[in-house]
Design a protein around this motif. Structure first.
Motif, mmCIF file in Angstrom:
data_model
loop_
_atom_site.group_PDB
_atom_site.id
_atom_site.type_symbol
_atom_site.label_atom_id
_atom_site.label_comp_id
_atom_site.label_asym_id
_atom_site.label_seq_id
_atom_site.Cartn_x
_atom_site.Cartn_y
_atom_site.Cartn_z
ATOM 1 N N TYR A 155 -2.074 -0.874 -8.288
ATOM 2 C CA TYR A 155 -0.895 -1.094 -7.450
ATOM 3 C C TYR A 155 -0.441 0.232 -6.833
ATOM 4 O O TYR A 155 -0.443 1.266 -7.511
ATOM 5 N N GLY A 156 -0.054 0.172 -5.590
ATOM 6 C CA GLY A 156 0.555 1.329 -4.946
ATOM 7 C C GLY A 156 2.058 1.262 -5.151
ATOM 8 O O GLY A 156 2.722 0.359 -4.625
ATOM 9 N N THR B 105 12.839 -2.611 2.467
ATOM 10 C CA THR B 105 13.530 -1.355 2.765
ATOM 11 C C THR B 105 12.769 -0.506 3.784
ATOM 12 O O THR B 105 11.567 -0.669 4.004
ATOM 13 N N GLU B 106 13.511 0.429 4.367
ATOM 14 C CA GLU B 106 12.900 1.338 5.337
ATOM 15 C C GLU B 106 11.851 2.223 4.672
ATOM 16 O O GLU B 106 10.800 2.523 5.261
ATOM 17 N N LEU B 107 12.123 2.640 3.441
ATOM 18 C CA LEU B 107 11.157 3.461 2.710
ATOM 19 C C LEU B 107 9.845 2.705 2.543
ATOM 20 O O LEU B 107 8.761 3.281 2.702
ATOM 21 N N PHE B 108 9.947 1.430 2.229
ATOM 22 C CA PHE B 108 8.754 0.607 2.078
ATOM 23 C C PHE B 108 8.017 0.468 3.411
ATOM 24 O O PHE B 108 6.786 0.530 3.461
ATOM 25 N N SER C 294 0.053 3.191 2.965
ATOM 26 C CA SER C 294 -0.375 3.775 1.691
ATOM 27 C C SER C 294 -0.305 2.755 0.568
ATOM 28 O O SER C 294 -1.200 2.685 -0.297
ATOM 29 N N ILE C 295 0.751 1.946 0.553
ATOM 30 C CA ILE C 295 0.918 0.939 -0.491
ATOM 31 C C ILE C 295 -0.224 -0.074 -0.454
ATOM 32 O O ILE C 295 -0.807 -0.423 -1.498
#
Length: 388
Positions: free
Chosen positions: A138-139, A211-214, A220-221
């Motif tokens: 998992y990322g 979220t914006e971070l996601f 990458s995730i």
């Protein structure tokens, strides 16, 4: 007595009337007696006088000589004191000189114990670890908002791997809260074994919660989550089969999973002290260039895993197996983080499509589960964690 004038006739008459005194001794005896008395008096005077002079002489001599003796005694005392202090300093220095050796030896023993206990465990998952297990990667975000690949080894269940993948993601989210925003947890996943494509379904109502971070780390995730699974492509849709749009990203298109991104692995330590092997986004033309880059720090998060003093020559003539030769013999026990170095090299080789690495000029040949006398297979996945 009356005071009468002296009459010579009267005086003469008185003298004649006085009793006569006679001495029967002869003249010689009288002389000897007188002489003896005189000698005795002289001797007594000398005996009295000589001790006085002797005492006086001793006192004078003491007064004159004592400063010399005192000075000599002081110098000798000082010399002895200095000598004693020198001896004490020498002994102290000898002890101090010996002490660091003891301390260094103890430190070396402690380091050896730490090396034996803390650095012997492999951090990746290998083929021999499988048995009746499956590997799920998992990322996820760390507390520093850095995406890292983490892997879980779990017993196979009587379900398809996608169902178990989602189940483990739910358990992992309890340990790593950052997985709350993991896409599969907010939707559904369907896997096509024939095309090796993963289809992720996100319901419209869940899209605003992403979220914006996601969003910024979506690539990458996805790559970290499926690069180590049997997945070649990932696409997205809502529950109606329509493309999804996420914030500033707009429409999310399908993504090819790059199994050989030509990136290098480094050591990353998160804010909570957890260590991970993590690649950068920088791409390298070959494995030789990647390993050379792993000697230096590329940014604030990635730290080198290969010592600057180590010279490496890579033979990449074989498409499936590369040879990593240290130009000078390497003693793994003398390296700072030998396990990180070996596993980072293996994971980097995997990113270049190699299935095994033959190490040369490395000792000992049998070391913590590795057999360097023959080719070493690259890991199946990095950063193993336990969810129990």
């Amino acid at each position: 007595m009356a005071n009468h004038p002296i009459d010579e006739n009267h005086l003469e008459k008185l003298l004649r009337n006085m009793p006569k005194i006679t001495d029967s001794r002869n003249a010689e005896n009288i002389y000897w007696s007188v002489q003896t008395k005189m000698n005795k008096k002289t001797k007594n005077k000398k005996l009295i006088f000589i001790p006085v002079l002797s005492v006086l002489a001793v006192v004078i001599a003491f007064i004159l000589i004592s400063p010399v003796f005192l000075q000599q005694d002081h110098q000798e005392s000082k010399s002895m004191d200095v000598s004693s202090r020198k001896d004490a300093v020498v002994m102290s220095a000898a002890k101090q000189k010996a002490q660091p050796k003891k301390t260094e030896k103890a430190s070396a023993n402690i380091n050896a114990v730490q090396s034996a206990n803390d650095q012997i465990s492999k951090t990746a998952i290998y083929k021999e670890d499988l048995g009746k297990n499956n590997v799920f990667t998992y990322g996820v975000f760390t507390k520093d908002a850095v995406v890292v690949p983490v892997s879980v080894l779990a017993l196979k269940e009587n379900t398809d791997w996608v169902t178990q993948y989602k189940k483990i993601a739910g358990s992992l989210a309890k340990k790593m809260p950052s997985l709350d925003n993991y896409l599969p947890l907010h939707g559904d996943m369907k896997y096509d074994a024939a095309t090796k494509k993963m289809h992720i379904i996100i319901e419209k109502k869940d899209i605003p919660s992403i979220t914006e971070l996601f969003q910024l780390n979506l690539d990458s995730i996805i790559q970290y989550s499926f690069a180590y699974q049997d997945v070649k492509k990932v696409d997205f849709s809502d529950e109606n089969g329509n493309p999804i749009e996420i914030g500033e990203l707009g429409e999310v298109t399908s993504k090819d999973i790059n199994k050989t991104p030509h990136t290098a692995f480094y050591l990353y330590t998160s804010g909570d002290g957890e260590d991970y092997l993590l690649p950068t986004d920088e791409k390298f033309s070959n494995l030789q260039a990647a390993l050379e880059a792993m000697k230096t720090k590329p940014d604030d998060f990635h730290h080198p895993v290969i010592g600057q003093d180590l010279s490496i020559k890579v033979n990449e003539e074989n498409a499936d197996q590369a040879t990593v030769q240290f130009t000078k013999n390497v003693q793994l026990e003398n390296e700072k983080n030998p396990m990180d170095m070996i596993e980072a090299i293996l994971l980097t080789a995997k990113n270049f499509g190699y299935s095994s690495i033959q190490f040369e000029n490395i000792e000992p040949l049998q070391w913590n589960g590795f057999d360097f006398s023959k080719p070493v297979e690259v890991p199946l996945a990095p950063n193993r964690i336990n969810i129990e």
